[in-house]
Design an enzyme around this catalytic site. Structure first.
Site, PDB file in Angstrom:
ATOM      1  N   THR A  67       8.764   0.015  -7.465  1.00  0.00           N
ATOM      2  CA  THR A  67       7.732  -0.321  -6.479  1.00  0.00           C
ATOM      3  C   THR A  67       6.548   0.625  -6.600  1.00  0.00           C
ATOM      4  OG1 THR A  67       7.366  -0.909  -4.159  1.00  0.00           O
ATOM      5  CG2 THR A  67       8.767   1.013  -4.553  1.00  0.00           C
ATOM      6  N   LYS A  71       4.437   0.519 -10.878  1.00  0.00           N
ATOM      7  CA  LYS A  71       4.689  -0.748 -11.576  1.00  0.00           C
ATOM      8  C   LYS A  71       4.014  -0.835 -12.951  1.00  0.00           C
ATOM      9  CE  LYS A  71       5.635  -3.553  -7.483  1.00  0.00           C
ATOM     10  NZ  LYS A  71       5.379  -4.794  -6.751  1.00  0.00           N
ATOM     11  N   ASN A  92       8.377  -4.864 -12.213  1.00  0.00           N
ATOM     12  CA  ASN A  92       9.065  -4.445 -10.986  1.00  0.00           C
ATOM     13  C   ASN A  92      10.578  -4.490 -11.132  1.00  0.00           C
ATOM     14  OD1 ASN A  92       9.467  -7.253 -10.856  1.00  0.00           O
ATOM     15  ND2 ASN A  92       9.692  -7.139  -8.650  1.00  0.00           N
ATOM     16  N   ASP A 107       8.031 -10.461  -9.201  1.00  0.00           N
ATOM     17  CA  ASP A 107       7.170 -10.715  -8.031  1.00  0.00           C
ATOM     18  C   ASP A 107       6.557 -12.116  -8.119  1.00  0.00           C
ATOM     19  OD1 ASP A 107       7.436  -8.352  -6.575  1.00  0.00           O
ATOM     20  OD2 ASP A 107       5.905  -7.321  -7.761  1.00  0.00           O
ATOM     21  N   GLY A 133      -5.976  -6.620  -6.030  1.00  0.00           N
ATOM     22  CA  GLY A 133      -5.105  -5.506  -6.403  1.00  0.00           C
ATOM     23  C   GLY A 133      -3.953  -6.010  -7.266  1.00  0.00           C
ATOM     24  N   GLY A 134      -2.892  -5.191  -7.359  1.00  0.00           N
ATOM     25  CA  GLY A 134      -1.753  -5.533  -8.220  1.00  0.00           C
ATOM     26  C   GLY A 134      -1.104  -6.858  -7.839  1.00  0.00           C
TER      27      GLY A 134
HETATM   28  P1  NAP Z   1      -3.378  -2.796  -3.889  1.00  0.00           P
HETATM   29  O1  NAP Z   1      -3.228  -2.904  -5.368  1.00  0.00           O
HETATM   30  O2  NAP Z   1      -3.555  -1.466  -3.259  1.00  0.00           O
HETATM   31  O3  NAP Z   1      -4.627  -3.738  -3.467  1.00  0.00           O
HETATM   32  C1  NAP Z   1      -5.124  -3.726  -2.151  1.00  0.00           C
HETATM   33  C2  NAP Z   1      -6.111  -4.855  -1.957  1.00  0.00           C
HETATM   34  O4  NAP Z   1      -6.510  -4.866  -0.576  1.00  0.00           O
HETATM   35  C3  NAP Z   1      -7.403  -4.711  -2.776  1.00  0.00           C
HETATM   36  O5  NAP Z   1      -7.865  -5.989  -3.141  1.00  0.00           O
HETATM   37  C4  NAP Z   1      -8.361  -4.045  -1.753  1.00  0.00           C
HETATM   38  O6  NAP Z   1      -9.719  -4.310  -1.994  1.00  0.00           O
HETATM   39  C5  NAP Z   1      -7.932  -4.760  -0.493  1.00  0.00           C
HETATM   40  N1  NAP Z   1      -8.320  -4.013   0.698  1.00  0.00           N
HETATM   41  C6  NAP Z   1      -7.756  -2.852   1.150  1.00  0.00           C
HETATM   42  N2  NAP Z   1      -8.368  -2.458   2.293  1.00  0.00           N
HETATM   43  C7  NAP Z   1      -9.355  -3.373   2.554  1.00  0.00           C
HETATM   44  C8  NAP Z   1     -10.309  -3.527   3.588  1.00  0.00           C
HETATM   45  N3  NAP Z   1     -10.385  -2.655   4.595  1.00  0.00           N
HETATM   46  N4  NAP Z   1     -11.122  -4.604   3.550  1.00  0.00           N
HETATM   47  C9  NAP Z   1     -11.055  -5.494   2.542  1.00  0.00           C
HETATM   48  N5  NAP Z   1     -10.156  -5.427   1.534  1.00  0.00           N
HETATM   49  C10 NAP Z   1      -9.307  -4.365   1.529  1.00  0.00           C
HETATM   50  O7  NAP Z   1      -2.095  -3.430  -3.132  1.00  0.00           O
HETATM   51  P2  NAP Z   1      -1.076  -4.554  -3.692  1.00  0.00           P
HETATM   52  O8  NAP Z   1       0.058  -3.883  -4.354  1.00  0.00           O
HETATM   53  O9  NAP Z   1      -1.857  -5.586  -4.421  1.00  0.00           O
HETATM   54  O10 NAP Z   1      -0.511  -5.152  -2.318  1.00  0.00           O
HETATM   55  C11 NAP Z   1      -1.313  -5.944  -1.464  1.00  0.00           C
HETATM   56  C12 NAP Z   1      -0.484  -6.453  -0.305  1.00  0.00           C
HETATM   57  O11 NAP Z   1       0.558  -7.321  -0.759  1.00  0.00           O
HETATM   58  C13 NAP Z   1       0.211  -5.323   0.469  1.00  0.00           C
HETATM   59  O12 NAP Z   1       0.013  -5.535   1.844  1.00  0.00           O
HETATM   60  C14 NAP Z   1       1.681  -5.466   0.124  1.00  0.00           C
HETATM   61  O13 NAP Z   1       2.496  -5.120   1.230  1.00  0.00           O
HETATM   62  C15 NAP Z   1       1.804  -6.962  -0.179  1.00  0.00           C
HETATM   63  N6  NAP Z   1       2.889  -7.253  -1.157  1.00  0.00           N
HETATM   64  C16 NAP Z   1       3.934  -8.019  -0.737  1.00  0.00           C
HETATM   65  C17 NAP Z   1       4.967  -8.322  -1.620  1.00  0.00           C
HETATM   66  C18 NAP Z   1       6.136  -9.167  -1.161  1.00  0.00           C
HETATM   67  O14 NAP Z   1       7.202  -9.136  -1.800  1.00  0.00           O
HETATM   68  N7  NAP Z   1       5.977  -9.950  -0.111  1.00  0.00           N
HETATM   69  C19 NAP Z   1       4.926  -7.853  -2.942  1.00  0.00           C
HETATM   70  C20 NAP Z   1       3.824  -7.081  -3.339  1.00  0.00           C
HETATM   71  C21 NAP Z   1       2.806  -6.790  -2.425  1.00  0.00           C
HETATM   72  P3  NAP Z   1     -10.615  -3.312  -2.921  1.00  0.00           P
HETATM   73  O15 NAP Z   1     -10.283  -3.681  -4.342  1.00  0.00           O
HETATM   74  O16 NAP Z   1     -12.005  -3.614  -2.559  1.00  0.00           O
HETATM   75  O17 NAP Z   1     -10.180  -1.914  -2.577  1.00  0.00           O
END
Ligand code: NAP
Length: 287
Positions: A67, A71, A92, A107, A133-134
């Site tokens: 996690t 990753k 993952n 994922d 993001g990821g």
């Molecule tokens: P990440 O790589 O850190 O990406 C975060 C994303 O959120 C980026 O696009 C970022 O935009 C945006 N963001 C953050 N703060 C913001 C704000 N204040 N206003 C607008 N945009 C904002 O995270 P990730 O790993 O992709 O995960 C994203 C979400 O998916 C998390 O909440 C995680 O819990 C969820 N997730 C769930 C699962 C599941 O199994 N259900 C699996 C993976 C992830 P910028 O690029 O502009 O910073």
């Protein structure tokens, strides 16, 4: 369950790992399927991922989940990588093979299985994907591989949206991802969309926020899928429902990415009925 000399070990590496629900998924499956297997979290400090993977192999660990924030970093320490994980650039799940671990990404297929289980179709859909993001990258690959009509990829940092769109369009050979700045959401065409929320906005403890708050946006959404699963009812989901749409949280995605990893480690397939039994237990134990 009796732990004895034949017990196999699987686990999760990441930082932090203390909040994880994965042990509940895997230990429940092991119990229900009478497998002599335990799943434990391993907190790995920055800079020690390669050592952790090497050590796990030496300890005869059967498989690992990976996690945040490892990753991508974990890939360097693998002996093999699955084609899909290579394309996405994120792993993952590690599966023990002859000479080390092979990396997979569960994922993306996990999200697909979760969507199928909810009756959500991707083929021919117009999709709004929020985030770059990821997680959003994996979703963009999924959408392209399932022949959606178009994906409008909206992100706060437009350069990241552009980079993801370019990469996914190039690697899949489909020109279906259109990058946009998040602030330009009013420029979306007048259509009804499936919206996939893949930003971290609205994640606990910031439960009173949604990445787009304007109700006009939600009038264009027939179905909203939030990847967040803490809380189980996000502000984004509430806004979708308030405008008459269907809304789902990401707990089933979490479940199915785990189930697919479990299937890879144990070379078996978990029935939908069994998956839903584990899902009920996940929800009952939800904190
Ligand atoms: P990440 O790589 O850190 O990406 C975060 C994303 O959120 C980026 O696009 C970022 O935009 C945006 N963001 C953050 N703060 C913001 C704000 N204040 N206003 C607008 N945009 C904002 O995270 P990730 O790993 O992709 O995960 C994203 C979400 O998916 C998390 O909440 C995680 O819990 C969820 N997730 C769930 C699962 C599941 O199994 N259900 C699996 C993976 C992830 P910028 O690029 O502009 O910073």
């Amino acid at each position: 369950m009796e732990i004895n000399g034949h017990t196999r070990t699987c686990g999760l590496i990441g930082n932090p790992v203390e909040h994880t629900m994965s042990p509940l998924i895997h230990n429940t499956l092991a119990q229900k399927l009478s497998r002599n297997l335990v799943y434990v979290p391993f907190h790995v400090e920055q800079g020690q991922v390669a050592d952790a993977v090497k050590g796990a192999y030496a300890l005869n660990v059967l498989g690992l989940n990976v996690t945040v924030p490892y990753k991508s970093e974990v890939i360097a320490g693998l002996s093999q990588i699955d084609e899909l994980a290579q394309k996405i650039g994120a792993v993952n799940t590690l599966v023990r093979v002859e000479d080390g671990f092979k990396g997979y990404n569960t994922d993306m297929p996990g999200l697909y299985r979760a969507m199928c289980s909810e009756g959500i179709e991707l083929e021919g859909e117009d999709v709004v994907l929020l985030g770059a993001g990821g997680a959003a990258r994996a979703v963009a690959f999924l959408c392209a591989s399932k022949n959606v009509s178009r994906v409008y990829l909206l992100n706060r940092s437009v350069d990241k949206a552009q980079a993801v769109a370019k990469e996914v369009n190039e690697k899949t050979g489909k020109e279906c991802i259109y990058p946009m700045a998040l602030a330009d959401y009013r420029m979306l065409p007048d259509k009804k969309f499936l919206a996939i929320q893949a930003t971290s906005v609205g994640l606990y403890p910031d439960v009173d926020k949604a990445v787009i708050e304007n109700r006009d946006f939600y009038q264009k959404i027939h179905t909203g899928y939030d990847l967040i699963y803490k809380p189980l009812q996000t502000k984004f989901m509430k806004l979708v429902k308030d405008q008459g749409g269907n809304a789902f949280h990401g707990l089933k995605m979490l479940l199915y990415q785990g189930i697919i990893a479990y299937e890879l480690w144990n070379q078996l397939s978990v029935s939908e009925e069994m998956a839903l039994e584990v899902y009920e237990i996940l929800k009952e134990n939800w904190k």
